[in-house]
Structures are given as C-alpha cells and as structure tokens.
Design a protein around this motif. Structure first.
Motif, short mmCIF file in Angstrom:
data_model
loop_
_atom_site.label_atom_id
_atom_site.label_comp_id
_atom_site.label_asym_id
_atom_site.label_seq_id
_atom_site.Cartn_x
_atom_site.Cartn_y
_atom_site.Cartn_z
N ARG A 1 0.83 -1.20 0.00
CA ARG A 1 0.00 0.00 0.00
C ARG A 1 0.88 1.26 0.00
NH1 ARG A 1 -4.15 -0.09 4.50
NH2 ARG A 1 -4.92 -1.79 3.22
N GLN A 2 1.92 1.25 0.81
CA GLN A 2 2.83 2.41 0.86
C GLN A 2 3.51 2.61 -0.50
OE1 GLN A 2 3.37 4.76 3.08
NE2 GLN A 2 5.06 5.69 1.97
N LEU A 3 3.92 1.52 -1.12
CA LEU A 3 4.56 1.62 -2.43
C LEU A 3 3.62 2.24 -3.44
CD1 LEU A 3 6.91 1.05 -4.37
CD2 LEU A 3 5.99 -1.25 -4.67
N LEU A 4 2.37 1.82 -3.44
CA LEU A 4 1.40 2.36 -4.40
C LEU A 4 1.13 3.85 -4.18
CD1 LEU A 4 -1.11 -0.61 -4.72
CD2 LEU A 4 0.65 0.13 -6.35
N THR A 5 1.29 4.32 -2.94
CA THR A 5 1.07 5.76 -2.70
C THR A 5 2.17 6.61 -3.34
OG1 THR A 5 2.29 5.81 -0.60
CG2 THR A 5 -0.09 5.33 -0.49
N LEU A 6 3.29 6.00 -3.66
CA LEU A 6 4.39 6.74 -4.30
C LEU A 6 4.17 6.92 -5.79
CD1 LEU A 6 7.45 4.99 -2.60
CD2 LEU A 6 6.31 7.11 -1.91
N LEU A 7 3.32 6.09 -6.37
CA LEU A 7 3.16 6.07 -7.82
C LEU A 7 2.06 7.01 -8.29
CD1 LEU A 7 3.26 2.20 -8.26
CD2 LEU A 7 5.13 3.80 -8.66
N ALA A 8 2.30 7.60 -9.44
CA ALA A 8 1.23 8.36 -10.09
C ALA A 8 0.15 7.38 -10.51
CB ALA A 8 1.79 9.11 -11.30
N LYS A 9 -1.08 7.82 -10.56
CA LYS A 9 -2.19 6.92 -10.86
C LYS A 9 -2.19 6.39 -12.29
CE LYS A 9 -5.17 8.77 -7.28
NZ LYS A 9 -4.45 8.10 -6.26
N ASP A 10 -1.56 7.10 -13.20
CA ASP A 10 -1.61 6.70 -14.61
C ASP A 10 -0.38 5.93 -15.08
OD1 ASP A 10 0.07 8.86 -14.39
OD2 ASP A 10 -0.65 9.85 -16.20
N VAL A 11 0.38 5.32 -14.16
CA VAL A 11 1.55 4.54 -14.56
C VAL A 11 1.35 3.07 -14.22
CG1 VAL A 11 3.13 6.48 -14.25
CG2 VAL A 11 2.82 4.86 -12.40
N ASP A 12 2.02 2.22 -14.97
CA ASP A 12 2.03 0.79 -14.70
C ASP A 12 2.99 0.57 -13.52
OD1 ASP A 12 2.84 -1.94 -14.63
OD2 ASP A 12 2.27 -2.18 -16.73
N PRO A 13 2.49 0.05 -12.40
CA PRO A 13 3.35 -0.11 -11.23
C PRO A 13 4.58 -0.98 -11.48
CG PRO A 13 1.06 -0.46 -10.63
CD PRO A 13 1.11 -0.34 -12.12
N ASP A 14 4.42 -2.07 -12.21
CA ASP A 14 5.56 -2.96 -12.47
C ASP A 14 6.64 -2.24 -13.27
OD1 ASP A 14 4.49 -5.16 -11.10
OD2 ASP A 14 3.34 -5.77 -12.87
N VAL A 15 6.24 -1.51 -14.30
CA VAL A 15 7.19 -0.78 -15.14
C VAL A 15 7.86 0.33 -14.33
CG1 VAL A 15 7.43 0.71 -17.16
CG2 VAL A 15 6.01 -1.35 -17.29
N ILE B 1 16.61 0.01 -2.44
CA ILE B 1 15.20 0.18 -2.08
C ILE B 1 14.89 1.64 -1.77
CG2 ILE B 1 13.50 -0.31 -0.25
CD1 ILE B 1 14.72 -3.19 -0.22
N ASP B 2 15.71 2.25 -0.92
CA ASP B 2 15.42 3.63 -0.51
C ASP B 2 15.62 4.62 -1.65
OD1 ASP B 2 14.63 2.87 2.01
OD2 ASP B 2 16.59 3.19 2.91
N ILE B 3 16.62 4.40 -2.48
CA ILE B 3 16.83 5.29 -3.62
C ILE B 3 15.73 5.09 -4.66
CG2 ILE B 3 18.40 5.85 -5.53
CD1 ILE B 3 20.73 5.21 -3.54
N ALA B 4 15.29 3.85 -4.86
CA ALA B 4 14.19 3.59 -5.80
C ALA B 4 12.90 4.27 -5.32
CB ALA B 4 13.97 2.09 -5.97
N CYS B 5 12.61 4.20 -4.03
CA CYS B 5 11.41 4.88 -3.51
C CYS B 5 11.52 6.39 -3.73
CB CYS B 5 11.22 4.56 -2.03
SG CYS B 5 10.68 2.87 -1.72
N TRP B 6 12.70 6.93 -3.55
CA TRP B 6 12.94 8.35 -3.80
C TRP B 6 12.72 8.68 -5.27
CZ3 TRP B 6 18.17 10.59 -5.12
CH2 TRP B 6 18.19 11.98 -4.99
N GLN B 7 13.14 7.78 -6.16
CA GLN B 7 12.93 7.96 -7.60
C GLN B 7 11.44 7.91 -7.94
OE1 GLN B 7 15.17 8.33 -10.29
NE2 GLN B 7 16.77 8.67 -8.78
N LEU B 8 10.71 7.08 -7.24
CA LEU B 8 9.29 6.91 -7.53
C LEU B 8 8.44 8.09 -7.08
CD1 LEU B 8 8.83 3.16 -6.61
CD2 LEU B 8 8.56 4.17 -8.89
N ALA B 9 8.92 8.86 -6.12
CA ALA B 9 8.10 9.91 -5.53
C ALA B 9 8.65 11.30 -5.83
CB ALA B 9 8.02 9.69 -4.02
N PRO B 10 8.81 11.66 -7.09
CA PRO B 10 9.38 12.97 -7.38
C PRO B 10 8.40 14.13 -7.17
CG PRO B 10 8.80 11.89 -9.42
CD PRO B 10 8.54 10.91 -8.31
N ALA B 11 7.13 13.86 -7.21
CA ALA B 11 6.14 14.93 -7.05
C ALA B 11 6.05 15.33 -5.58
CB ALA B 11 4.77 14.46 -7.55
N ALA B 12 5.89 16.61 -5.34
CA ALA B 12 5.86 17.14 -3.98
C ALA B 12 4.73 16.51 -3.15
CB ALA B 12 5.69 18.65 -4.01
#
Length: 144
Positions: A16-30, A67-78
């Motif tokens: 659930r936390q991972l999905l909150t980092l993603l924009a809604k219009d992206v494929d989570p796996d990609v 893991i931590d750098i990837a999460c940072w990459q996933l959440a660029p929006a403020a």
C-alpha cells in the motif's frame, strides 16, 4: 541480478505504501523496475570505486540502498515525496560516498576481488573487468 525487487520494497514498506508513491496513470511494475534500474545506476559508480561490479553477492546494505533510492525515484512529485523518503535516500547516498572514499566497508564483500587490491587487474568505466597474468621471461631475456 538486480539489487532489489518490487517484492523487497513491499516486504519492508508494504504494498500500500509503495502504491502511494506512484502516479495513478503509470504501470506499477514498469515504474518500479525503472526506479530500481535508476537506483542501480546511481549506486554502481560509488561501488565501482572499490569493488568489481556486478557484485558476486548482493549485501543487505546495498539492497537497502537500492530500495530507498528507488522509492525516492518513484516519488518525485511534492505531493508524494515525504521528508522521510528524502532523508533515507540521502542517508544511503552518504553511505555510498563513504564506501567510495574508503571510510566505510561492506562486510559481505570482504574477501572478494576489489579495485586497487594490488593486482594488475583493471575495470573500465563500462564495468568490464580486465585481468592480466604475470609475464614470464627466461633468464637473460629473449623470447620463450
């Protein structure tokens, strides 16, 4: 072998936390695969200063950095970037800088070939490793 997977991220921070980092219009796996690849691209130059990459094993600390750098990459929006995500990523990057400078070691990689271990081996900027055997010449010179 990737330094981390989506499953690794979910085991630590939850799906659930991972999905909150993603924009809604992206494929989570990609998106996650690209973020992990980007994290590895950031990690490898630091590791390459001391260790031959690809690594023979993936130490836990390297996985956590990915893991931590990837999460940072996933959440660029403020609206998705938390202060905690940014702090963790910067902490991991600081650790990697210390590794590259020789101020910190990765215990799991002790005993594996390292850059500058006194041998005549080298690694190119692309990650290719070159190994040279000692040359033997007969006494008095000449060819063998």
């Amino acid at each position: 072998m990737p330094y981390a997977t989506r499953s690794d991220i979910e085991q630590i921070y939850g799906a659930r936390q991972l999905l909150t980092l993603l924009a809604k219009d992206v494929d989570p796996d990609v998106a996650v695969a690209r973020a992990i690849a980007a994290a590895e691209a950031m990690i490898n130059p630091y590791l390459r200063k001391r260790y031959l990459v690809p690594l023979p094993v993936i130490p836990g600390i390297v996985q956590q950095c990915a893991i931590d750098i990837a999460c940072w990459q996933l959440a660029p929006a403020a609206d998705r970037m938390s202060e905690q995500i940014e702090k963790r990523a910067k902490l991991r990057l600081d650790f990697l800088k210390d590794v590259a400078a020789g101020k910190a070691d990765i215990v799991e990689l002790e005993g594996y070939p390292a850059i500058g271990d006194g041998g005549s081996n080298a690694q190119s900027g692309s990650g290719a490793a070159f190994f040279v055997e000692d040359r033997r010449y007969p006494p008095g010179g000449g060819l063998l």
